[in-house]
Motif scaffolding. Structure first.
Motif, short mmCIF file in Angstrom:
data_model
loop_
_atom_site.label_atom_id
_atom_site.label_comp_id
_atom_site.label_asym_id
_atom_site.label_seq_id
_atom_site.Cartn_x
_atom_site.Cartn_y
_atom_site.Cartn_z
N HIS A 63 55.77 45.08 76.28
CA HIS A 63 54.93 44.54 77.04
C HIS A 63 55.12 42.84 77.33
O HIS A 63 54.66 42.10 78.16
CB HIS A 63 53.29 44.73 77.05
N ARG A 64 55.93 42.45 76.46
CA ARG A 64 56.29 40.88 76.55
C ARG A 64 57.72 40.71 76.71
O ARG A 64 58.43 40.23 76.10
CB ARG A 64 55.90 40.28 75.15
N GLY A 111 55.01 49.28 78.94
CA GLY A 111 53.70 48.85 78.36
C GLY A 111 53.06 49.84 77.34
O GLY A 111 51.90 49.49 76.56
N ILE A 112 53.66 50.97 77.04
CA ILE A 112 53.22 51.83 75.99
C ILE A 112 53.70 51.36 74.45
O ILE A 112 54.76 51.42 74.43
CB ILE A 112 53.64 53.26 76.34
N VAL A 113 52.50 50.97 73.91
CA VAL A 113 53.09 50.14 72.43
C VAL A 113 53.68 51.12 71.66
O VAL A 113 53.31 52.15 71.57
CB VAL A 113 51.60 49.77 71.91
N GLY A 141 55.79 44.60 68.59
CA GLY A 141 54.92 43.91 67.80
C GLY A 141 54.42 44.48 66.47
O GLY A 141 54.88 45.68 66.28
N GLU A 142 53.93 43.93 65.72
CA GLU A 142 53.39 44.56 64.51
C GLU A 142 52.51 45.69 64.64
O GLU A 142 52.50 46.61 64.00
CB GLU A 142 53.35 43.72 63.24
N GLY A 143 51.65 45.43 65.60
CA GLY A 143 50.70 46.59 65.97
C GLY A 143 51.50 47.81 66.32
O GLY A 143 51.11 49.00 65.98
N ALA A 144 52.43 47.71 66.90
CA ALA A 144 53.25 49.06 67.29
C ALA A 144 53.75 49.83 66.04
O ALA A 144 54.04 51.08 66.25
CB ALA A 144 54.35 48.68 68.20
N GLU A 147 52.54 52.97 65.19
CA GLU A 147 52.39 54.24 66.37
C GLU A 147 53.55 55.22 65.66
O GLU A 147 54.38 54.64 65.10
CB GLU A 147 53.03 53.68 67.82
N ASN A 171 52.96 38.69 65.01
CA ASN A 171 51.89 37.36 65.02
C ASN A 171 50.55 37.63 64.33
O ASN A 171 49.63 37.06 64.57
CB ASN A 171 51.72 36.94 66.59
N ILE A 173 48.16 39.78 64.83
CA ILE A 173 47.18 40.36 65.38
C ILE A 173 47.44 41.03 66.62
O ILE A 173 48.45 40.75 67.37
CB ILE A 173 46.04 39.16 65.90
N ALA A 174 46.54 42.24 66.75
CA ALA A 174 47.06 43.04 67.92
C ALA A 174 45.79 42.97 68.77
O ALA A 174 44.80 43.65 68.68
CB ALA A 174 47.29 44.33 67.80
N HIS A 235 51.76 33.33 69.19
CA HIS A 235 51.66 33.37 70.90
C HIS A 235 50.79 32.47 71.23
O HIS A 235 49.39 32.40 71.12
CB HIS A 235 51.11 34.91 70.96
N HIS A 239 46.88 36.76 73.25
CA HIS A 239 47.27 38.10 73.63
C HIS A 239 47.75 38.23 75.06
O HIS A 239 48.69 38.77 75.57
CB HIS A 239 46.16 39.14 73.35
C1 LIG Z 1 50.06 53.69 72.98
C2 LIG Z 1 49.24 52.21 73.53
N1 LIG Z 1 47.98 51.97 72.71
C3 LIG Z 1 47.12 51.11 73.08
C4 LIG Z 1 47.63 50.04 73.96
C5 LIG Z 1 46.96 48.97 74.80
N2 LIG Z 1 47.70 47.95 74.08
C6 LIG Z 1 48.20 46.96 74.78
S1 LIG Z 1 49.03 45.58 74.14
C7 LIG Z 1 48.39 46.06 72.43
C8 LIG Z 1 48.54 45.37 71.21
C9 LIG Z 1 49.78 45.41 70.94
O1 LIG Z 1 49.94 44.48 69.62
P1 LIG Z 1 51.54 44.26 69.00
O2 LIG Z 1 52.33 45.41 69.10
O3 LIG Z 1 51.37 43.61 67.77
O4 LIG Z 1 51.96 43.39 69.97
P2 LIG Z 1 51.77 41.99 70.47
O5 LIG Z 1 50.48 42.35 71.88
O6 LIG Z 1 50.83 41.22 69.50
O7 LIG Z 1 52.84 41.37 70.90
C10 LIG Z 1 47.42 47.40 72.51
C11 LIG Z 1 46.85 47.94 71.61
C12 LIG Z 1 48.86 50.32 74.77
N3 LIG Z 1 49.30 49.73 75.95
N4 LIG Z 1 49.79 51.44 74.47
#
Ligand SMILES: Cc1ncc(C[n+]2csc(CCOP(=O)(O)OP(=O)(O)O)c2C)c(N)n1
Length: 346
Positions: A63-64, A111-113, A141-144, A147, A171, A173-174, A235, A239
Motif C-alpha cells: 500500500h506504500r 492494499g491486501i497486506v 512492511g513488518e506487519g505483513a 500473514e 518501522n 508498528i502496523a 514513516h 501510518h
Molecule cells: C490482509 C489485510 N489485513 C489488514 C489490512 C488493514 N491494514 C492496512 S495497512 C495495515 C498495516 C500494515 O502494516 P505493515 O505491513 O507493517 O506496513 P506499514 O503500514 O507499517 O508500512 C493493515 C493491518 C489489510 N489491508 N490487509
C-alpha cells in the motif's frame, strides 16, 4: 564489485520525496479522497533497490507503492491523476494509490497486506521460465510477515530457487499495533528457516541497502534463489496522512482537547467492559501517544539528510539535481491540476 552511483540515487530519492510532498499538499487540499499512505522515510530502501533493476525485472508493491513506482520510472502525472480518480490515471482512475499497475514496468501493487509475496513469487516463476536472468522484488512492511501467504511465498520461492528479493520495511508498528507485541521470534530467523539468506540492516542508509541488495540481486540473477532483507526505517507521515497519533504529537493542546472527553467518557461510564479492561485500553492509547512523541523524527532518521551529508563535497551537483527535480515536479503538478480542473468544471 559494482560501483554505487550515489548522485544518481540521490536524484531518485529526491524525486520520490518531492513528488510525495506534493501529494501531501494535494491531499491536505482535499483533492485526493480517502486514505493516502506515503513512503516518506523509506526512500533509501526503495532507491537502493529499485535503481538496480533492469528491463524485464518485476516489482510487487504494497500500500506504500508510490515511491518505488516513481523511482522505477512510472510517469508521475499518471500516478497523480490516478490518486485523484481521473481517467488519465495509470489505471484510469479506478485503482487509487494502493492499486497501481503498469504492464510496461511489470509493476503491480495491492492494499491486501502480505500479497506482494505471492505476486513476486509469480513474477519470479514467470521470469525463471520466460526471462532467465530477470528477477522480482516484493516490498512489504513488518506487519505483513504475520500473514500466512507471505510464509507460503517464502517456501515456494525457496524450494523452486526463484529469483526473488523479499524486502521487509520495518518501522516497528502496523497502524497502531506495535509489531514487537504481536510477532514471535526474529523475522530474519523466519526467512532462514526457509533456507534463505537473511540480513537485517539500517534502511535509512542507502549505501548499506544498495550493497546488500546488489549481492542478493546477483545471486537471484544467477539462479541461486531468493533472499530476505529486513530494513529498519521510520514513516515521517505516520501510518497515513492525517494520522491521529502524529496530529496529537504535532498539536497536542488542540488535538487532546478533541479526544479527551471521549476517552474520559469511555473509561468512566457504567456499562461496557470491566473497569480493568477500560483502564488497560486507556493505558494502550497513552503509550501509543508517548511512543509517537518520543519518536519525533529528527534529521538523523531522514535518509535524504544522511545521503546529503555523505555527499558533502558535491554541493553543486546536489543543488543542480534539486533544481531539476523541483522544476520537473512543479510542472507535473501544474499539468495534472490543469487537466483535473478541466475534467471537473461544472
Ligand atoms: C490482509 C489485510 N489485513 C489488514 C489490512 C488493514 N491494514 C492496512 S495497512 C495495515 C498495516 C500494515 O502494516 P505493515 O505491513 O507493517 O506496513 P506499514 O503500514 O507499517 O508500512 C493493515 C493491518 C489489510 N489491508 N490487509
Amino acid at each position: 564489485m559494482e560501483h554505487v552511483d550515489l548522485l544518481k540515487i540521490y536524484r531518485q530519492m529526491y524525486r520520490s520525496r518531492m513528488f510525495e510532498e506534493h501529494v501531501v499538499q494535494i491531499w491536505n487540499d482535499g483533492l485526493i479522497t480517502g486514505e493516502m499512505h506515503c513512503g516518506i522515510g523509506e526512500e533509501a530502501i526503495n532507491a537502493g533497490i529499485v535503481t538496480q533493476l533492469v528491463d524485464g525485472d518485476a516489482l510487487a508493491l504494497d500500500h506504500r507503492g508510490t515511491s518505488p513506482s516513481i523511482i522505477r520510472g512510472v510517469d508521475p502525472k499518471k500516478l497523480l491523476w490516478e490518486f485523484m480518480g481521473q481517467q488519465e490515471g495509470i489505471c484510469s482512475g479506478n485503482g487509487g494509490h494502493m492499486h497501481i499497475f503498469s504492464k510496461s514496468h511489470l509493476l503491480a501493487s495491492s492494499g491486501i497486506v502480505g500479497s506482494s509475496g505471492p505476486a513476486a513469487a509469480g513474477f519470479a516463476l514467470a521470469a525463471q521460465h520466460l526471462r532467465p536472468g530477470k528477477i522480482a522484488v516484493a516490498f512489504f512492511g513488518e506487519g505483513a510477515v504475520n500473514e500466512g501467504m507471505l510464509m507460503e511465498s517464502f517456501n515456494f520461492a525457496s524450494v523452486l530457487k526463484l529469483p526473488v528479493l523479499f524486502i521487509c520495511k520495518d518501522n516497528g508498528i502496523a497502524i497502531t499495533t506495535f509489531s514487537s507485541e504481536v510477532t514471535a521470534g526474529k523475522l530474519t530467523d523466519r526467512a532462514k528457516a526457509f533456507d534463505m539468506p537473511a540480513l537485517e540492516l539500517d534502511g535509512t542508509d542507502v549505501e548499506i541497502v544498495w550493497q546488500a541488495a546488489n549481492e542478493a540481486i546477483s545471486k537471484a540473477r544467477s539462479g541461486e534463489g531468493p533472499s530476505f532483507i529486513l530494513a529498519k526505517c521510520k514513516h515521517f507521515q505516520g501510518h497515513f496522512l492525517g494520522d491521529p497519533l502524529l496530529r496529537i504529537v504535532r498539536k497536542p493542546i488542540k488535538e487532546l482537547r478533541k479526544i479527551t472527553p471521549g476517552l474520559v467518557r469511555s473509561t468512566t461510564r457504567f456499562s461496557g467492559a470491566s473497569l480493568n479492561e477500560r483502564i488497560g485500553s486507556l493505558k494502550d492509547v497513552l503509550s501509543l501517544i508517548a511512543r509517537t512523541a518520543k519518536e519525533r523524527f529528527s534529521d538523523k532518521d531522514d535518509p535524504l539528510s544522511l545521503l546529503r551529508k555523505k555527499l558533502g563535497n558535491e554541493t553543486k551537483e546536489i543543488e543542480k539535481i534539486e533544481q531539476d527535480v523541483n522544476h520537473e515536479m512543479d510542472n507535473v503538478v501544474k499539468e495534472v491540476l490543469k487537466v483535473y480542473l478541466e475534467n471537473n468544471q461544472e
